[in-house]
Structures are given as structure tokens and as C-alpha cells.
Design a protein around this motif. Sequence first.
Motif, PDB file in Angstrom:
ATOM      1  N   UNK A 154      36.686   7.637  41.457  1.00  0.00           N
ATOM      2  CA  UNK A 154      35.426   7.909  40.759  1.00  0.00           C
ATOM      3  C   UNK A 154      34.293   8.107  41.760  1.00  0.00           C
ATOM      4  N   UNK A 155      34.326   7.338  42.832  1.00  0.00           N
ATOM      5  CA  UNK A 155      33.292   7.467  43.859  1.00  0.00           C
ATOM      6  C   UNK A 155      33.341   8.844  44.510  1.00  0.00           C
ATOM      7  N   UNK A 156      34.535   9.317  44.819  1.00  0.00           N
ATOM      8  CA  UNK A 156      34.679  10.651  45.408  1.00  0.00           C
ATOM      9  C   UNK A 156      34.216  11.729  44.439  1.00  0.00           C
ATOM     10  N   UNK A 157      34.578  11.565  43.175  1.00  0.00           N
ATOM     11  CA  UNK A 157      34.172  12.529  42.146  1.00  0.00           C
ATOM     12  C   UNK A 157      32.657  12.636  42.053  1.00  0.00           C
ATOM     13  N   UNK A 158      32.003  11.493  41.908  1.00  0.00           N
ATOM     14  CA  UNK A 158      30.561  11.505  41.631  1.00  0.00           C
ATOM     15  C   UNK A 158      29.685  11.676  42.873  1.00  0.00           C
ATOM     16  N   UNK A 159      30.186  11.242  44.026  1.00  0.00           N
ATOM     17  CA  UNK A 159      29.358  11.290  45.228  1.00  0.00           C
ATOM     18  C   UNK A 159      29.660  12.483  46.132  1.00  0.00           C
ATOM     19  N   UNK A 160      30.837  13.078  45.979  1.00  0.00           N
ATOM     20  CA  UNK A 160      31.198  14.222  46.827  1.00  0.00           C
ATOM     21  C   UNK A 160      31.443  15.500  46.030  1.00  0.00           C
ATOM     22  N   UNK A 161      32.381  15.430  45.083  1.00  0.00           N
ATOM     23  CA  UNK A 161      32.835  16.660  44.442  1.00  0.00           C
ATOM     24  C   UNK A 161      31.798  17.277  43.508  1.00  0.00           C
ATOM     25  N   UNK A 162      31.254  16.481  42.610  1.00  0.00           N
ATOM     26  CA  UNK A 162      30.276  17.043  41.673  1.00  0.00           C
ATOM     27  C   UNK A 162      29.035  17.560  42.392  1.00  0.00           C
ATOM     28  N   UNK A 163      28.463  16.819  43.358  1.00  0.00           N
ATOM     29  CA  UNK A 163      27.328  17.386  44.096  1.00  0.00           C
ATOM     30  C   UNK A 163      27.672  18.700  44.802  1.00  0.00           C
ATOM     31  N   UNK A 164      28.874  18.801  45.357  1.00  0.00           N
ATOM     32  CA  UNK A 164      29.274  20.035  46.024  1.00  0.00           C
ATOM     33  C   UNK A 164      29.426  21.175  45.017  1.00  0.00           C
ATOM     34  N   UNK A 165      30.002  20.891  43.861  1.00  0.00           N
ATOM     35  CA  UNK A 165      30.132  21.917  42.821  1.00  0.00           C
ATOM     36  C   UNK A 165      28.764  22.409  42.381  1.00  0.00           C
ATOM     37  N   UNK A 166      27.848  21.493  42.144  1.00  0.00           N
ATOM     38  CA  UNK A 166      26.506  21.874  41.697  1.00  0.00           C
ATOM     39  C   UNK A 166      25.772  22.671  42.775  1.00  0.00           C
ATOM     40  N   UNK A 167      26.023  22.356  44.034  1.00  0.00           N
ATOM     41  CA  UNK A 167      25.433  23.111  45.134  1.00  0.00           C
ATOM     42  C   UNK A 167      25.961  24.538  45.153  1.00  0.00           C
ATOM     43  N   UNK A 168      27.270  24.690  44.899  1.00  0.00           N
ATOM     44  CA  UNK A 168      27.883  26.016  44.901  1.00  0.00           C
ATOM     45  C   UNK A 168      27.574  26.812  43.639  1.00  0.00           C
ATOM     46  N   UNK A 169      27.173  26.107  42.584  1.00  0.00           N
ATOM     47  CA  UNK A 169      26.929  26.757  41.291  1.00  0.00           C
ATOM     48  C   UNK A 169      25.562  26.376  40.750  1.00  0.00           C
ATOM     49  N   UNK A 170      24.491  26.909  41.345  1.00  0.00           N
ATOM     50  CA  UNK A 170      23.140  26.584  40.868  1.00  0.00           C
ATOM     51  C   UNK A 170      22.992  26.919  39.385  1.00  0.00           C
ATOM     52  N   UNK A 171      22.361  26.033  38.663  1.00  0.00           N
ATOM     53  CA  UNK A 171      22.177  26.262  37.234  1.00  0.00           C
ATOM     54  C   UNK A 171      23.200  25.562  36.367  1.00  0.00           C
ATOM     55  N   UNK A 172      24.239  24.961  36.988  1.00  0.00           N
ATOM     56  CA  UNK A 172      25.237  24.189  36.236  1.00  0.00           C
ATOM     57  C   UNK A 172      25.190  22.747  36.699  1.00  0.00           C
TER      58      UNK A 172
END
Length: 422
Positions: free
Chosen positions: A53-71
Motif C-alpha cells: 500500500x505504501x508503494x502504491x500511494x507514495x510512488x505509483x499513484x504520484x508517478x501516474x498522476x505526473x504522467x497523466x495531468x488532469x487525472x
Amino acid sequence: MNTKWTRLIPAMVILLFILSACGTGNAGNGNSQEPAEVKITFWHHYSTASPEEKTLTEKLIPEFEKQNPGIKVKAVAIPWDELHRKLQINGNGGELPDVARLDIIWVPELKEQGLLVSLDEQFDDFDTIAQGMLEGPLSTAKVGEHYYGLPLNTNTKVLFWNKEMLQQSGIDKPPATMDGFFDTIKAVKSQNEKVWGYGEPALQGWNILPWIWSNGGDILSPDYSSADGYLNAPSTVDIISKLREAYASGGISGFKPGDLSVTEGHAQGSYAMMAEGPWSVAQFNSQFPDYQSNMAPFPAGSAGSIQVLGGEDLGILSEKNKEESWKFVKFMVSEAAQVEMGKIGQIPVNLGAMQNEEIKAIDYYVPFIEQLKTAKARPPINEWPQIDNVLSDTMSRIFMTDKDIKTELDASVEQINKLLKR
């Protein structure tokens, strides 16, 4: 004429200024707005505060949002059994997430309820993404002719053994066979009445099927039409009898409310053996860094060493934000995301991630990948969750009482066959 134009020029300048100002004002008031932000919800059953959960919320989701502005992604952690119930109940008109992490055994059931988007029919690049996935895990998301998810991770269980506890019992290696397993339990118990030879956290199919399969039995016919002659077969009665005897003599514990947690108890010297997945190693490294885990194949019976195939799929449940949801699903199964999760105990399903040097360097994956070669999937039918409940209730009655095992299994066969013939 000159005087007339001299008078008109200031008026025209003022008019142009007003029009220009109006244009600027319109842009500021939303007539040329930036695209609206889309928020998608992701329901999952990673344990709260776990490495996953820590990897999901602290690494993966922030990286996804960075790559996909507006989502934006709102991740919601829900315990496994509660998530299953919530999806079932909310499927009748309640709020559903855009994306969910699904146990592979839920996919046929949720598809039958009409809750999952058919990915290969909806997205033109599905085949391209699917070609980068391991074939076995990918098959768990297929129901009929279409795919209702993509694999997120795969797993199975192996035998963990506490080297110190076994050595104190005069045993220097883990049991390779079922007979050796039961002998080891007795040896451990004979040395210390306050410990157990084996910890088992539940009595569901995930926990019981490996024993039945390895002992040469099954619970349903090959076409999944009947449990008669399978769940109540002599081979099933035989292994369940041995397990109950081991439980009654104090050799097995862990599945009753209030029992010591199996993984923690194993690391702390209360359970000599347990069957668990690669996430346990990550938990040991995080919570018990001084404990050195030891792994071996699941004890072999007459049919060999057969464990259960596990894993999760990602499913899209919302038509509203399906394009944004698809982007998130593709990101989560990408090589980079799979490597991040792979480093904390989630065996990747992305072919590129499996060849990544960081993943190949994880030596504790080796026994799991070997065990996966003989692992079997639970029946891929939409009745399975209900069948699993019947199986769990039956095993609880058998282990907690001295009722006749064959009689209890016969009663379960009747219940299961009614479910299959609805």
C-alpha cells in the motif's frame, strides 16, 4: 474629411480596446477553460500500511498522476472479504469504483453480474498490452471469449520452516512428503507444548485445496458440474482426517478467532511451519529483519506437490471514466510499476519486468516460481465464492467437533450441487 477622420479614429481605438478586453475577460471566465480534472477511484485490498500500500500511494499513484495531468486517483484500501461483499452489494445499484483489484476467483462472478467492462472489446490497444503479459495469469481474466481484466500479480504458496524450531526437535530439513509433514508436527509438539508444528490462518479453499489436490483428490468433477464422488471421495476423507487429528493433538493452530497471527507467530517461534506467499518475506524484512526465512516445496502427496494458483486482476467497473481508468490499468501493469511492486513481494506478470535485473536478483522468488509450475487454479466458475463459503463452513464444523467427516462432506456435496444446478 480630415476633421471627420480625426474624430473617428479615437472612437475606433476605444472600440477595439473594449473588444480586446471582452475577449480577455471571456477567456478568464471559462469560455476557453483547461480540461476538467477527472478523479477515478481505485478499490484494493492491500493491507493498510503494508509495503504494497505504501508503494502504491507514495510512488505509483504520484508517478501516474505526473504522467497523466488532469487525472487524479483516489485509492481506497478495503479488507479482502469486505471488498468482495461491497462489490456484490453495490453491484445492485450502489456506488462502484472505476477500477478494482480483484481476486482472480471473483472475475467470473462479477462478469456474470454485468459489472466488468470487456477490455478487449472496448480498447483497441488491448491485444498489444496483453502480449506483454504472462500467459497463465492472463488467462485468469478471460471468461468465455472475452477478457474482463488484466493480471496485476501472480503468486502461490510454499512451505516456510523455522530452522531453529525444527533443529530443537531433532530435524535438520523440512518435510518433503505429507507423511514427513505429520511426523514433523508431532516431533515439534513433543519438544514444547506451548508451540505448534504448523500455522494455518483459515479453512477456505485457498488453504484446504492444496492438501486435497496433493493427496490425489479434488472437490469438483472436471466439467465443474458436480461435487459428488470428489469432495466426499476416500482421498479427501483421508487427508482431512489426518489434518483434524493433527489439530486435535495441538499440532495445528491459527484459524480460530483470537489465535496468534500465523506469519508473526512463525517469525517469533510459535509456529514451526506455515504455507504462505512471497509477501511474507517482505513482511519479515519489514517487521522482523533479524529473522531468516527458509522455504521449501509444499509437502508432496500421492499426486505430487500441488499448491493453489493465486493472484489478482485489475478490472474496470465504470463506463463513465473508462478511458482514464484504462490508462491507470495500463500503467499498473507496465514494466516500471511491476518492478516497483515486484521489489516488495508481488510477483510480476509483465514479461519485461520478469527479465528486469532488479527482479532477477530477488533470489527468494525462485521457490515460488518453481512451485507455480504445478500450481492449480480454483474452479473458474461464478459459483465458486459460494462454494468456497460452504467448504469453509464444513471444515470449521469438522475441525471444531468430532462429527463424522464423511457425513459432513456428503452434506456439503448436496449444498454445492444445488448451487451448481441453479
